[in-house]
Enzyme design. Sequence first.
Site, mmCIF file in Angstrom:
data_model
loop_
_atom_site.group_PDB
_atom_site.id
_atom_site.type_symbol
_atom_site.label_atom_id
_atom_site.label_comp_id
_atom_site.label_asym_id
_atom_site.label_seq_id
_atom_site.Cartn_x
_atom_site.Cartn_y
_atom_site.Cartn_z
ATOM 1 N N GLU A 231 -61.226 2.849 -99.998
ATOM 2 C CA GLU A 231 -60.479 2.972 -101.252
ATOM 3 C C GLU A 231 -59.275 2.042 -101.315
ATOM 4 O OE1 GLU A 231 -61.864 5.446 -99.645
ATOM 5 O OE2 GLU A 231 -62.630 6.964 -101.018
ATOM 6 N N GLU B 70 -66.498 11.295 -97.938
ATOM 7 C CA GLU B 70 -65.744 12.539 -98.191
ATOM 8 C C GLU B 70 -66.699 13.710 -98.421
ATOM 9 O OE1 GLU B 70 -63.284 10.494 -101.204
ATOM 10 O OE2 GLU B 70 -61.600 11.485 -100.231
ATOM 11 N N ALA C 235 -67.367 7.042 -105.039
ATOM 12 C CA ALA C 235 -67.278 7.427 -106.443
ATOM 13 C C ALA C 235 -67.856 6.294 -107.283
ATOM 14 C CB ALA C 235 -65.816 7.668 -106.810
ATOM 15 N N GLY D 226 -65.896 8.306 -101.482
ATOM 16 C CA GLY D 226 -66.320 9.649 -101.854
ATOM 17 C C GLY D 226 -67.596 10.066 -101.139
HETATM 18 C C1 HSC Z 1 -64.023 6.361 -104.165
HETATM 19 O O1 HSC Z 1 -65.033 6.694 -103.617
HETATM 20 C C2 HSC Z 1 -62.910 7.302 -104.478
HETATM 21 C C3 HSC Z 1 -63.100 8.624 -103.785
HETATM 22 O O2 HSC Z 1 -62.024 8.879 -102.939
HETATM 23 C C4 HSC Z 1 -63.345 9.748 -104.735
HETATM 24 C C5 HSC Z 1 -62.125 10.160 -105.509
HETATM 25 C C6 HSC Z 1 -62.404 11.282 -106.444
HETATM 26 C C7 HSC Z 1 -61.164 11.656 -107.136
HETATM 27 C C8 HSC Z 1 -61.366 12.562 -108.284
HETATM 28 C C9 HSC Z 1 -60.057 12.731 -108.992
HETATM 29 C C10 HSC Z 1 -60.158 13.627 -110.196
HETATM 30 N N1 HSC Z 1 -69.481 2.336 -108.169
HETATM 31 O O3 HSC Z 1 -71.942 -4.811 -103.466
HETATM 32 P P1 HSC Z 1 -73.331 -4.927 -103.960
HETATM 33 C C11 HSC Z 1 -72.666 -1.703 -107.680
HETATM 34 S S1 HSC Z 1 -63.807 4.758 -104.649
HETATM 35 C C12 HSC Z 1 -70.189 1.674 -109.109
HETATM 36 O O4 HSC Z 1 -73.765 -6.194 -104.576
HETATM 37 P P2 HSC Z 1 -74.312 -4.722 -101.252
HETATM 38 C C13 HSC Z 1 -72.219 -3.145 -107.673
HETATM 39 O O5 HSC Z 1 -71.321 -3.432 -108.699
HETATM 40 C C14 HSC Z 1 -65.284 3.936 -104.105
HETATM 41 N N2 HSC Z 1 -70.975 0.597 -108.839
HETATM 42 O O6 HSC Z 1 -74.384 -4.526 -102.826
HETATM 43 C C15 HSC Z 1 -73.549 -3.873 -107.808
HETATM 44 O O7 HSC Z 1 -73.929 -3.798 -109.162
HETATM 45 P P3 HSC Z 1 -74.785 -4.971 -109.826
HETATM 46 C C16 HSC Z 1 -65.323 3.720 -102.652
HETATM 47 C C17 HSC Z 1 -71.046 0.206 -107.574
HETATM 48 O O8 HSC Z 1 -75.588 -4.233 -100.720
HETATM 49 C C18 HSC Z 1 -74.500 -2.985 -107.015
HETATM 50 O O9 HSC Z 1 -73.867 -1.701 -106.944
HETATM 51 N N3 HSC Z 1 -66.484 2.965 -102.306
HETATM 52 C C19 HSC Z 1 -70.336 0.840 -106.546
HETATM 53 O O10 HSC Z 1 -73.822 -6.089 -100.921
HETATM 54 C C20 HSC Z 1 -74.771 -3.493 -105.624
HETATM 55 O O11 HSC Z 1 -73.536 -3.724 -104.967
HETATM 56 C C21 HSC Z 1 -66.475 1.629 -102.281
HETATM 57 O O12 HSC Z 1 -65.464 0.998 -102.494
HETATM 58 C C22 HSC Z 1 -69.537 1.956 -106.878
HETATM 59 N N4 HSC Z 1 -68.835 2.660 -105.934
HETATM 60 O O13 HSC Z 1 -73.164 -3.723 -100.773
HETATM 61 C C23 HSC Z 1 -67.774 0.970 -101.931
HETATM 62 N N5 HSC Z 1 -70.594 0.208 -105.375
HETATM 63 O O14 HSC Z 1 -76.095 -4.961 -109.071
HETATM 64 C C24 HSC Z 1 -68.054 -0.145 -102.873
HETATM 65 C C25 HSC Z 1 -71.466 -0.786 -105.666
HETATM 66 O O15 HSC Z 1 -74.899 -4.532 -111.231
HETATM 67 N N6 HSC Z 1 -69.324 -0.753 -102.649
HETATM 68 N N7 HSC Z 1 -71.736 -0.804 -106.989
HETATM 69 O O16 HSC Z 1 -73.976 -6.209 -109.633
HETATM 70 C C26 HSC Z 1 -69.576 -1.602 -101.632
HETATM 71 O O17 HSC Z 1 -68.760 -1.840 -100.760
HETATM 72 C C27 HSC Z 1 -70.906 -2.279 -101.613
HETATM 73 O O18 HSC Z 1 -71.433 -2.233 -102.910
HETATM 74 C C28 HSC Z 1 -71.958 -1.675 -100.644
HETATM 75 C C29 HSC Z 1 -73.323 -2.349 -100.877
HETATM 76 C C30 HSC Z 1 -71.500 -1.901 -99.201
HETATM 77 C C31 HSC Z 1 -72.129 -0.200 -100.883
#
Ligand code: HSC
Length: 696
Positions: A128, A108, A66, A105
Site C-alpha cells: 500500500e 489482510e 483492494a 487487502g
Molecule cells: C489495498 O489493498 C488496500 C487495502 O489495505 C484494503 C483497504 C480497505 C480499506 C477500506 C476502508 C473503508 N486493483 O500489474 P499487471 C490490474 S491497495 C485494480 O499488469 P502483473 C492492472 O491495472 C492494493 N486493478 O500484472 C492490469 O490491468 P490491465 C494493494 C488492478 O502480472 C491488470 O490488473 N495491492 C489491481 O505484472 C494486470 O496487472 C497492490 O498494490 C488492483 N489492486 O502483476 C497490488 N492490481 O490489464 C497491485 C492489478 O487492464 N498490483 N490490477 O492493464 C500489482 O502489484 C500487480 O498487478 C500484480 C500482478 C503483482 C498483482
Amino acid sequence: MAEINSVADLSRDGDIAVLTIDSPPVNALSAPVRDGLHHGFEKAVADPEVKAIVLICAGRTFIAGADITEFGGARKGASLFAVQEKMEGSPKPIVAAIHGTALGGGLEVALCAHYRVAVPSARCGLPEVNLGILPGAGGTQRLPRVVGVEKALEMVTTGQHVAASQCLEIGLVDALAEEGKLREGAVAFARKAVAEGWPLKKARDLTDKIAAAKGHPEIFTAFRTTNARKFRGFKAPEYNIRCIEAAVNLPFDEGLKTERTLFAELISGPQSAAQRYYFFAERTASKIPDVPADTPTIAVKQVGIVGAGTMGGGIAMNFANAGIPVKIVEVKQEALDRGLKVVRGNYERSVKSGRFTMDQVDKHMGLISGSLDLASLADCDLVIEAVFERMDIKKDVFAKLDAIVKQGAILATNTSGLNVDEIAGATKRPEAVIGLHFFSPANVMKLLEIVRGAKTRKPVIATSMKLAKTIGKIAVLSGVCPGFIGNRMLRQRGAQTQKMVMEGALPWDIDRVLYDFGFPMGPFAMGDLAGLDIGWVPERSKGETIRDVLCEMGRRGQKTGAGYYDYDENRNAKPSPVTEKVIHDFIVKSGANPRGISDEEILERSIYPMINEGAKILEERIAIRPSDIDVVWVNGYGWPVYRGGPMFYADQLGPERVLAKLRHYQATAGDAFKPAALLEKLVAEGRKFADLNKES
Ligand code: HSC
Ligand code: NAD
C-alpha cells in the site's frame, strides 16, 4: 462460477469446503468479490457437514489487494471488515491457500484465516505504501503480531513482496504446498488441522512477537532515522510506522482505530491520488492504440551492441541479466577491453551489495562477448548502436549494419535526441529502424524511451515494448523530435535555470527549491556530479558561459573537488564564493543588475515551461497521452512520484492557473513562456490533461 455469485464458488472435498474466487485479472477485492467471500464463508460455516474451509483463487494469483479503481467511489456490497470478522470468528478452521501474490487487502484477508498455506512460487506483501496509503484492513495490526515488529516495519514501508520460503521462516505462512498442487495441499492441511484439533489461531490475539517492543519508542526513532533519506517527502511511510507503533502499544481494537483514522487521511490526500494515478499510468504506457496486443513479434535470441562506452556496457548488462547473449563491437581493442572491464566492475560491485552471487556474475559475463568486427553481428536479431552522439558517425554505422545484419532483424539507436528518421535513412530498411533510448546508468535506470520513426513497422514496435518488459524496463513510446519526450522538456527547465542565474538567483537556491519540491538533486548539483566538462572542448572554449569559465578554472565538478559548489574530501557540497564571483562578474558584464528571485518564482519558472513543452509534445502527437509523459519524468528524471508527474501536477494546480502564470512570465521573462495552443484549448473548454488520458 456458480453457487455463491459470478466470481465465487463453494464446493466440497469431503468434509472440507473450498471457497474459490475467480475474478480476473488479479482477483482484486471488488464488491462482487467481497460479497462472494461474505456469503461463501457464511454458507460454509452454516453447513453442518463442513469441518474446515479452504479459501483459494483461480487464475494467476491469490487476491492482489483492494480494487484500486473503487477508491473514492461509493461503497457497494459487503464491507471488507465484515468479511474479516466472519473469517476470524468462524468456529471452523479457515485455511488461506496462496499462489501468485497475496498483496495488500489480499494478505489482510489471508491474515484473518487461521492458517496459511502457499506454493513455493507465491509471494506476500503489503504494498500500500507505494500507492501513498497504508494497509487499511487491519494489516498494520495483524502483521507485526505474526512476523514481529522489525519485519513488519520493513514490509509496510517498502511494500516488498516476500517469497514463500521466507514467509515460512518468519511465520507468515504455516506450510508450503507442492507447486501446482495447492488445492490438494491446502485441503490435506485443513483435514489434518481438524483431525488433530489444532486451535483456531487468530492473529489479533497474538502478543509474543510484539511484547518486547512495548514502551520502546527508540526502536521506531532509529528506524525513522535510518530511512530518513528514502522516505523524504513521502507521507505514507511515516503513517505506516505510526500504525505499527500503535499495534505495539495499544490494545488491538484501539490500534485498528488508529489505522482507520490514518488510512482515511492518506486516501483523501494529494499524494495518494498521485501515486494511484501513477500505478495505472505505468501500466497504460504499454498500450499503443494502433499496435494491438496481438501484433506479431520478432524472437530476440541474440543481441548486438555497437560501442562499449558508458551506455553500450550498461545496455549489454540488461540483456545478459535476462539470459540473452550479447556481442559488443568496438573500434579499438583498448576501448573494448575498457568497456568490458567496466561491466565486470559493475557486476562485482553488485556481488558486494548482495544483488548477485559470483556464480551469477560469471554466467552473465559468459553471455557477453566482444569483437572489433561489425560482421560478427550478422546473425543478431537486434542490434543497438551506442556510439558517439554524432549524426555522421551514426549514419556510417547504420549503412554498414544494413549491409551486414540479416533481414528481419531490428536496428536500433540509443541516440539521446538525434533524428531517428535521418538515421534510418542511411539504410535500405527504415521500417526495421527504431530508437531505444536507455538512460544512464543503463543497467540501473528503469526508463526506456522507445522512439518510433516515420516508417518503423508495428512488429518492430511491439517487439521493443515486449523486450523492455523482459529486461525489466518501463517503456514509453515517443515520436521523433529533438530530445524526444524527456530531454526536450528538460531543455526548457535547463534554459530557465541558467537564465535565472544570470538574473541573480544562485545555483544553490535553485537546487534547494527543486530538492524541496522532491527531486533527488537540483540541476547544478547534478552538473557537478556528471562533470561540467561533458561535451566541453578546451580548445573551443571562449569563456562565454559560466560553465566555460568554471571549466577553464579547473572547476569541473565533484571529481575535481569543485564545480558550481566547493567539495570537501567526503564530497559534501558547500556554496562557493568563487562561483558566486564568477556569476556576479558575468551579470555585471551583461549590464544587468542582479535581483533577488523568490523561491516561488524559481519553482514556477523551472516547472511551468516543462508543462508547457509537455503540452506541445501532446499537440504534435510525440507522446500518446499525458500519463506517458509523467511515466518518463518519474522514471527517468527523478520527478517525485507523490506528485504524479508534470502533467498530473498541472491538473492538480489547475490548467487555468498554469496558463495564467505562463502568460505572466511571457510578459516578464520572455517568449519561452508562450502558452501552448493545447493548453489554451483545454482551459477554454474547461478540461484537464487527464481528459486526454481517457481519450487515448
Ligand atoms: C489495498 O489493498 C488496500 C487495502 O489495505 C484494503 C483497504 C480497505 C480499506 C477500506 C476502508 C473503508 N486493483 O500489474 P499487471 C490490474 S491497495 C485494480 O499488469 P502483473 C492492472 O491495472 C492494493 N486493478 O500484472 C492490469 O490491468 P490491465 C494493494 C488492478 O502480472 C491488470 O490488473 N495491492 C489491481 O505484472 C494486470 O496487472 C497492490 O498494490 C488492483 N489492486 O502483476 C497490488 N492490481 O490489464 C497491485 C492489478 O487492464 N498490483 N490490477 O492493464 C500489482 O502489484 C500487480 O498487478 C500484480 C500482478 C503483482 C498483482
Ligand atoms: P561514450 O563516448 O561513452 O561511448 C561511445 C563508444 O562508442 C566509445 O567507446 C567509442 O569507442 C565507440 N565507437 C565510436 N564509433 C564507433 C564505431 N564506428 N564502431 C564501434 N564503436 C564505436 O558514449 P556514451 O555516453 O556511451 O553514448 C553513446 C550514445 O548513447 C550516444 O548517442 C549518447 O547520446 C547516447 N546516450 C548517452 C547517455 C549518457 O548519459 N551517457 C544517455 C542516453 C543516451
